[in-house]
Design a protein around this motif. Structure first.
Motif, PDB file in Angstrom:
ATOM      1  N   GLN A 175       3.135   4.201  -1.275  1.00 31.33           N
ATOM      2  CA  GLN A 175       3.202   4.931  -2.342  1.00 31.33           C
ATOM      3  C   GLN A 175       4.784   4.733  -3.031  1.00 31.33           C
ATOM      4  N   ARG A 176       5.647   4.926  -2.553  1.00 31.61           N
ATOM      5  CA  ARG A 176       6.966   4.545  -2.887  1.00 31.61           C
ATOM      6  C   ARG A 176       7.579   3.157  -2.636  1.00 31.61           C
ATOM      7  N   THR A 232       0.831  -1.250   0.119  1.00 33.76           N
ATOM      8  CA  THR A 232      -0.210   0.074   0.102  1.00 33.76           C
ATOM      9  C   THR A 232       0.718   1.355  -0.042  1.00 33.76           C
TER      10      THR A 232
END
Length: 206
Positions: free
Chosen positions: A50-51, A48
């Motif tokens: 983002q990076r 989950t």
């Protein structure tokens, strides 16, 4: 304040960072001792995030202002894996990495106690799972090596005349090596693999 006093105040207690980088990062390289010898503890980033979701890494993160690499590595390890700093013996710093993305990464090597390993509880918001790999695996199995080139992308309006080269200037690119190990369905690569390679070279000298 001016003159030498200003420089004394600015650099007297300054912790060097990567010049021009707004942030520096630190990771803990967690060693654990078991019946089969030393093992290295890794984590898998939550899907989950983002990076870099799903990537194998060491626990760590961004250093806060005035924070040492050791303090950051211990703090992040506790946040991500619930291992108390009291259960980690710091052994020293490995070589730092200057990322092409413009930040400095400082690895810190630490030995996690048996009690610390038993208390490991990955934070589901950040960590999908944690696993260990025998250090002998890395010392006895060299990584697969791959390479790619970083090439300068100079815009056509670059002011060559202002730097004294109106005829143009040849900016040099670089060649990046990418070591890759595979263990139990996990790919260990990138900066994590580069750090692991140095740790493996240290293990070979024992």
């Amino acid at each position: 304040m001016s003159g030498a006093a200003a420089f004394r105040a600015r650099f007297g207690a300054h912790i060097p960072q990567l010049l021009g980088s707004p942030h520096s990062y630190a990771v803990l390289c967690p060693l654990v001792e078991g019946p089969d010898g030393l093992r290295l503890l890794f984590e898998v980033r939550a899907a989950t995030l983002q990076r870099q979701p799903g990537e194998v890494c060491f626990p760590g993160g961004r250093m806060e202002p005035g924070e040492t690499a050791e303090a950051c590595a211990l703090r992040e390890t506790e946040e991500e894996l619930s291992i108390s700093p009291k259960e980690i013996e710091l052994l020293g710093r490995a070589d730092f990495i200057c990322s092409p993305q413009g930040f400095l990464l400082q690895p810190v090597v630490g030995l996690v106690s048996a009690r610390g390993l038993a208390s490991l509880r990955p934070s589901p918001d950040e960590v999908a799972e944690a696993f260990t790999v025998p250090m002998d695996f890395f010392t006895q199995n060299p990584p697969a090596m791959h390479y790619y080139n970083l090439k300068p992308d100079v815009p056509p309006d670059f002011p060559y005349d202002q730097i004294g080269f109106p005829q143009g200037y040849i900016f040099r690119g670089s060649r990046v090596e990418e070591p890759i190990w595979n263990w139990g369905g996990h790919a260990i690569w990138g900066m994590t693999a580069r750090i692991t390679r140095q740790l493996a070279e240290t293990g070979k000298k024992d």
